[in-house]
Design a protein around this motif. Structure first.
Motif, PDB file in Angstrom:
ATOM      1  N   ALA A 117     -10.342  13.533 -62.217  1.00  0.00           N
ATOM      2  CA  ALA A 117     -11.548  13.477 -61.377  1.00  0.00           C
ATOM      3  C   ALA A 117     -11.575  14.560 -60.307  1.00  0.00           C
ATOM      4  O   ALA A 117     -12.655  15.038 -59.941  1.00  0.00           O
ATOM      5  N   ASP A 118     -10.418  14.991 -59.828  1.00  0.00           N
ATOM      6  CA  ASP A 118     -10.394  16.015 -58.779  1.00  0.00           C
ATOM      7  C   ASP A 118     -10.994  17.342 -59.235  1.00  0.00           C
ATOM      8  O   ASP A 118     -11.327  18.187 -58.406  1.00  0.00           O
ATOM      9  N   GLU A 119     -11.153  17.535 -60.527  1.00  0.00           N
ATOM     10  CA  GLU A 119     -11.749  18.768 -61.049  1.00  0.00           C
ATOM     11  C   GLU A 119     -13.260  18.804 -60.847  1.00  0.00           C
ATOM     12  O   GLU A 119     -13.854  19.872 -60.822  1.00  0.00           O
ATOM     13  N   TRP A 120     -13.887  17.656 -60.738  1.00  0.00           N
ATOM     14  CA  TRP A 120     -15.349  17.618 -60.632  1.00  0.00           C
ATOM     15  C   TRP A 120     -15.842  16.783 -59.457  1.00  0.00           C
ATOM     16  O   TRP A 120     -17.038  16.776 -59.150  1.00  0.00           O
ATOM     17  N   LEU A 121     -14.937  16.108 -58.747  1.00  0.00           N
ATOM     18  CA  LEU A 121     -15.327  15.128 -57.745  1.00  0.00           C
ATOM     19  C   LEU A 121     -14.644  15.378 -56.411  1.00  0.00           C
ATOM     20  O   LEU A 121     -13.475  15.774 -56.355  1.00  0.00           O
ATOM     21  N   SER A 122     -15.384  15.119 -55.321  1.00  0.00           N
ATOM     22  CA  SER A 122     -14.834  15.238 -53.971  1.00  0.00           C
ATOM     23  C   SER A 122     -15.361  14.085 -53.129  1.00  0.00           C
ATOM     24  O   SER A 122     -16.509  13.672 -53.280  1.00  0.00           O
ATOM     25  N   PHE A 123     -14.508  13.586 -52.235  1.00  0.00           N
ATOM     26  CA  PHE A 123     -14.874  12.477 -51.353  1.00  0.00           C
ATOM     27  C   PHE A 123     -14.511  12.847 -49.928  1.00  0.00           C
ATOM     28  O   PHE A 123     -13.404  13.312 -49.669  1.00  0.00           O
ATOM     29  N   CYS A 124     -15.439  12.637 -48.999  1.00  0.00           N
ATOM     30  CA  CYS A 124     -15.201  12.998 -47.605  1.00  0.00           C
ATOM     31  C   CYS A 124     -15.734  11.902 -46.683  1.00  0.00           C
ATOM     32  O   CYS A 124     -16.907  11.534 -46.773  1.00  0.00           O
ATOM     33  N   VAL A 125     -14.863  11.399 -45.820  1.00  0.00           N
ATOM     34  CA  VAL A 125     -15.288  10.494 -44.758  1.00  0.00           C
ATOM     35  C   VAL A 125     -15.389  11.351 -43.504  1.00  0.00           C
ATOM     36  O   VAL A 125     -14.418  11.982 -43.100  1.00  0.00           O
ATOM     37  N   PHE A 126     -16.571  11.411 -42.929  1.00  0.00           N
ATOM     38  CA  PHE A 126     -16.779  12.231 -41.732  1.00  0.00           C
ATOM     39  C   PHE A 126     -17.026  11.349 -40.514  1.00  0.00           C
ATOM     40  O   PHE A 126     -17.331  10.164 -40.639  1.00  0.00           O
ATOM     41  N   ASP A 127     -16.880  11.930 -39.353  1.00  0.00           N
ATOM     42  CA  ASP A 127     -17.122  11.218 -38.109  1.00  0.00           C
ATOM     43  C   ASP A 127     -18.622  11.173 -37.879  1.00  0.00           C
ATOM     44  O   ASP A 127     -19.219  12.157 -37.439  1.00  0.00           O
ATOM     45  N   GLY A 128     -19.232  10.055 -38.235  1.00  0.00           N
ATOM     46  CA  GLY A 128     -20.668   9.951 -38.085  1.00  0.00           C
ATOM     47  C   GLY A 128     -21.187   8.606 -38.541  1.00  0.00           C
ATOM     48  O   GLY A 128     -20.431   7.721 -38.936  1.00  0.00           O
ATOM     49  N   VAL A 129     -22.492   8.489 -38.495  1.00  0.00           N
ATOM     50  CA  VAL A 129     -23.178   7.254 -38.847  1.00  0.00           C
ATOM     51  C   VAL A 129     -23.834   7.414 -40.219  1.00  0.00           C
ATOM     52  O   VAL A 129     -23.429   8.256 -41.000  1.00  0.00           O
ATOM     53  N   HIS A 130     -24.857   6.621 -40.486  1.00  0.00           N
ATOM     54  CA  HIS A 130     -25.581   6.685 -41.761  1.00  0.00           C
ATOM     55  C   HIS A 130     -26.518   7.893 -41.717  1.00  0.00           C
ATOM     56  O   HIS A 130     -27.656   7.789 -41.271  1.00  0.00           O
ATOM     57  N   GLU A 131     -26.010   9.038 -42.153  1.00  0.00           N
ATOM     58  CA  GLU A 131     -26.743  10.296 -42.034  1.00  0.00           C
ATOM     59  C   GLU A 131     -26.238  11.295 -43.066  1.00  0.00           C
ATOM     60  O   GLU A 131     -25.202  11.096 -43.680  1.00  0.00           O
ATOM     61  N   PHE A 132     -26.978  12.387 -43.218  1.00  0.00           N
ATOM     62  CA  PHE A 132     -26.523  13.483 -44.061  1.00  0.00           C
ATOM     63  C   PHE A 132     -25.524  14.300 -43.258  1.00  0.00           C
ATOM     64  O   PHE A 132     -25.772  14.626 -42.099  1.00  0.00           O
ATOM     65  N   TYR A 133     -24.405  14.622 -43.836  1.00  0.00           N
ATOM     66  CA  TYR A 133     -23.366  15.374 -43.131  1.00  0.00           C
ATOM     67  C   TYR A 133     -23.863  16.791 -42.857  1.00  0.00           C
ATOM     68  O   TYR A 133     -24.108  17.553 -43.783  1.00  0.00           O
ATOM     69  N   PRO A 134     -24.019  17.157 -41.583  1.00  0.00           N
ATOM     70  CA  PRO A 134     -24.665  18.430 -41.247  1.00  0.00           C
ATOM     71  C   PRO A 134     -23.747  19.647 -41.178  1.00  0.00           C
ATOM     72  O   PRO A 134     -24.224  20.766 -41.059  1.00  0.00           O
ATOM     73  N   HIS A 135     -22.432  19.461 -41.242  1.00  0.00           N
ATOM     74  CA  HIS A 135     -21.505  20.582 -41.077  1.00  0.00           C
ATOM     75  C   HIS A 135     -20.997  21.078 -42.426  1.00  0.00           C
ATOM     76  O   HIS A 135     -21.204  20.440 -43.445  1.00  0.00           O
ATOM     77  N   ASP A 136     -20.304  22.208 -42.419  1.00  0.00           N
ATOM     78  CA  ASP A 136     -19.845  22.760 -43.693  1.00  0.00           C
ATOM     79  C   ASP A 136     -18.332  22.683 -43.889  1.00  0.00           C
ATOM     80  O   ASP A 136     -17.822  23.154 -44.888  1.00  0.00           O
ATOM     81  N   ASP A 137     -17.598  22.062 -42.979  1.00  0.00           N
ATOM     82  CA  ASP A 137     -16.149  22.046 -43.103  1.00  0.00           C
ATOM     83  C   ASP A 137     -15.628  21.053 -44.144  1.00  0.00           C
ATOM     84  O   ASP A 137     -14.470  21.117 -44.522  1.00  0.00           O
TER      85      ASP A 137
END
Length: 117
Positions: A88-108
């Motif tokens: 799965a790591d070849e096609w999939l990525s998972f990220c928990v960011f510091d935020g609420v129910h929103e679109f992640y606005p940063h690129d890191d």
């Protein structure tokens, strides 16, 4: 939204990559008929639907302070994908960011390898 992103990417093979923000989760924990197709959780949960996207690229973003969905149940659903697909790591990525129910606005948190197609 994140729910429709997962479903449309699973269905429409013209989509080369997809990003779902703030909705990928364990549907058995959230039975909201206005957010899901009728009886959809009886057929496929988010992990199974995401597997229909492979081998195309897919990224999942969830906020650690999401007031609607718990990021830990999202992580558990992500881990279920990896139980089905050891690569799965070849096609999939998972990220928990510091935020609420929103679109992640940063690129890191974007996985560059997953944006290539």
């Amino acid at each position: 939204g994140g729910y429709y992103t997962v479903n449309v990417a699973a269905i429409d093979k013209r989509i080369k990559s997809a990003v779902a923000c703030s909705h990928f989760n364990d549907r058995t924990k959230y039975h909201w008929s206005d957010y899901c197709y009728q009886s959809s959780s009886e057929k496929l949960l988010d992990a199974e639907t995401a597997l229909l996207i492979r081998p195309r690229k897919f990224q999942i973003f969830v906020g650690n302070r999401d007031e609607i969905f718990d990021s830990e149940t999202a992580r558990a659903e992500y881990e279920r994908i990896k139980e089905f697909d050891k690569n799965a790591d070849e096609w999939l990525s998972f990220c928990v960011f510091d935020g609420v129910h929103e679109f992640y606005p940063h690129d890191d948190c974007w996985a560059e390898k997953l944006l290539e197609f």
